[in-house]
Design a protein around this motif. Structure first.
Motif, mmCIF file in Angstrom:
data_model
loop_
_atom_site.group_PDB
_atom_site.id
_atom_site.type_symbol
_atom_site.label_atom_id
_atom_site.label_comp_id
_atom_site.label_asym_id
_atom_site.label_seq_id
_atom_site.Cartn_x
_atom_site.Cartn_y
_atom_site.Cartn_z
ATOM 1 N N TRP A 164 4.163 20.153 -32.142
ATOM 2 C CA TRP A 164 4.030 18.709 -32.379
ATOM 3 C C TRP A 164 4.321 17.893 -31.116
ATOM 4 C CZ3 TRP A 164 7.253 21.759 -35.430
ATOM 5 C CH2 TRP A 164 6.712 22.138 -36.665
ATOM 6 N N TYR B 99 6.261 11.497 -36.809
ATOM 7 C CA TYR B 99 5.681 11.589 -38.142
ATOM 8 C C TYR B 99 5.841 10.249 -38.874
ATOM 9 C CZ TYR B 99 5.388 12.869 -43.076
ATOM 10 O OH TYR B 99 5.063 12.915 -44.405
ATOM 11 N N SER C 196 1.742 24.507 -35.172
ATOM 12 C CA SER C 196 2.116 23.189 -35.692
ATOM 13 C C SER C 196 0.885 22.414 -36.142
ATOM 14 C CB SER C 196 2.884 22.395 -34.639
ATOM 15 O OG SER C 196 2.106 22.216 -33.470
ATOM 16 N N GLN D 212 0.234 23.459 -39.613
ATOM 17 C CA GLN D 212 1.101 22.738 -40.541
ATOM 18 C C GLN D 212 0.507 21.377 -40.846
ATOM 19 O OE1 GLN D 212 3.249 19.799 -39.662
ATOM 20 N NE2 GLN D 212 3.561 19.712 -41.867
ATOM 21 N N PHE E 73 8.944 23.327 -44.744
ATOM 22 C CA PHE E 73 9.918 23.252 -43.665
ATOM 23 C C PHE E 73 11.275 23.812 -44.071
ATOM 24 C CE2 PHE E 73 7.106 19.926 -41.786
ATOM 25 C CZ PHE E 73 7.016 20.469 -40.516
ATOM 26 N N SER F 88 11.872 29.996 -43.243
ATOM 27 C CA SER F 88 11.696 29.007 -42.182
ATOM 28 C C SER F 88 12.950 28.894 -41.320
ATOM 29 C CB SER F 88 11.359 27.644 -42.783
ATOM 30 O OG SER F 88 11.089 26.699 -41.768
ATOM 31 N N GLU G 40 14.828 26.186 -38.857
ATOM 32 C CA GLU G 40 14.805 24.783 -38.442
ATOM 33 C C GLU G 40 14.888 24.694 -36.930
ATOM 34 O OE1 GLU G 40 17.290 20.653 -39.202
ATOM 35 O OE2 GLU G 40 17.164 22.184 -40.768
ATOM 36 N N ALA H 89 10.687 20.336 -34.569
ATOM 37 C CA ALA H 89 10.375 19.786 -35.890
ATOM 38 C C ALA H 89 11.257 18.577 -36.172
ATOM 39 C CB ALA H 89 10.563 20.852 -36.965
ATOM 40 N N TRP I 11 10.005 15.586 -34.218
ATOM 41 C CA TRP I 11 8.783 15.020 -34.807
ATOM 42 C C TRP I 11 9.089 14.281 -36.103
ATOM 43 C CZ3 TRP I 11 5.195 17.215 -38.790
ATOM 44 C CH2 TRP I 11 4.004 16.475 -38.877
ATOM 45 N N TRP J 241 11.469 15.652 -44.664
ATOM 46 C CA TRP J 241 11.172 17.073 -44.500
ATOM 47 C C TRP J 241 10.417 17.613 -45.707
ATOM 48 C CZ3 TRP J 241 13.101 20.921 -40.788
ATOM 49 C CH2 TRP J 241 13.605 20.322 -39.626
ATOM 50 N N SER K 7 6.094 18.620 -45.869
ATOM 51 C CA SER K 7 5.753 19.999 -46.208
ATOM 52 C C SER K 7 4.541 20.023 -47.126
ATOM 53 C CB SER K 7 6.938 20.677 -46.903
ATOM 54 O OG SER K 7 8.064 20.741 -46.050
#
Length: 319
Positions: A100, A135, A170, A173, A211, A216, A218, A222, A225, A237, A241
């Motif tokens: 990202w 985001y 990414s 995603q 996420f 996953s 962390e 992420a 973003w 989060w 997703s």
């Protein structure tokens, strides 16, 4: 009096220069993730990998750096690779990876050229990365690119009822989130286009679906973003997703994965929901591959084959 005017003029000029410099710095791209840097990273463990070279196909017309959106003075571009046959063709929207934060639409060029040569129109997108906009701005960019491409369907010779979105890492995603939020008003901006942002197929190349998940991990990128950690921004989060949005409206999806399970977080749960609604899904795995397998041979050719066979099955099946 003359000194006051001179000093004032100098201050204004200096302030303008600093402001302009800061503005340039704000949008300066992170170039830490490139095809070459990825190649060097994986070459030691995979000594036989090769970077596929861009190819020229006589049946593919290329259009570079077409502006699809402007935010203030910032212009966002796409590269189009359009099969030149006379028939209307399915479109494939392509979203590059890079955590990202980095990456470039040029990474998608060899794949876009190859898929386009097989009867498609491919569009590699530039979108705002996390150092420039967090985001959900990048998601808005992608959805607006879809609207732009559909609004210019005549010029691109595409069938707007047959649009796939494809992403890597990414970008996968993001692509899966875009595909699972077809016409979701919470993910739409007032763009001036009356065109739908819906897509009819998703291709996910090693992109997480959830996420927060046992598989996953962390990461800082992420969190950067998404504007905070999962503890600081739990609703964000979850909203970001794709698994949160999977339902009966989710389009057929192809998953192609590397050996690293953390990039498969949420995949099984997504497929389970799709199965309940009789929606087609397909999984292909490369058990001994780098994360960015799609960038290199020997996996590049097989990846393209998986994708085109899936798209053919989805879009070119006999009615």
């Amino acid at each position: 009096m003359q000194k006051v005017i001179t000093y004032s003029l100098f201050f204004l000029m200096f302030s303008s220069s600093v402001s302009a410099f800061q503005k340039v710095q704000k949008v300066q791209k992170d170039t830490s993730y490139t095809v070459n840097s990825s190649f060097k990273k994986y070459k030691k463990n995979f000594p036989n990998i090769e970077i596929p070279k861009p190819q020229h196909y006589e049946n593919v017309k290329e259009i570079n750096d077409e502006v699809y959106k402007q935010v203030g003075e910032r212009k966002l571009h796409l590269d189009a690779f359009v099969n030149t046959d006379s028939l209307l063709k399915p479109a494939v929207i392509m979203v590059h990876g890079g955590g990202w934060k980095s990456g470039d639409k040029s990474h998608m060029k060899p794949m876009a050229q190859c898929i386009a040569s097989k009867g498609y129109a491919c569009f590699a997108l530039e979108y705002r990365l996390s150092d420039e906009a967090q985001y959900p701005d990048g998601i808005y960019d992608i959805k607006e690119a879809i609207q732009y491409i559909k609004s210019n369907a005549k010029g691109f010779r595409i069938d707007t009822t047959k649009v796939a979105i494809l992403g890597t890492s990414s970008g996968a995603q993001m692509a899966t989130l875009v595909g699972t939020t077809n016409n979701n008003s919470n993910f739409e901006e007032n763009t001036g286009y009356n065109t739908s942002t819906s897509v009819q197929a998703i291709v996910n190349l090693d992109g997480v679906i959830a996420f927060v998940h046992p598989k996953s991990t962390e990461g800082k990128m992420a969190a950067w973003w998404l504007g905070g950690t999962s503890k600081e921004k739990p609703k964000v989060w979850k909203e970001a997703s794709a698994l949160t949005h999977v339902d009966e409206n989710t389009p057929p999806t192809l998953f192609i994965s590397s050996q690293y399970e953390r990039f498969q977080a949420g995949r099984e749960e997504m497929i389970e929901i799709m199965d309940k609604h009789n929606i087609y899904s397909q999984v292909e795995n490369f058990p001994d591959s780098p994360h960015t397998f799609w960038l290199f041979n020997p996996w590049f050719t097989e990846t393209v084959n998986y994708i085109t066979l899936f798209l053919d099955k989805t879009f070119k099946k006999e009615s």
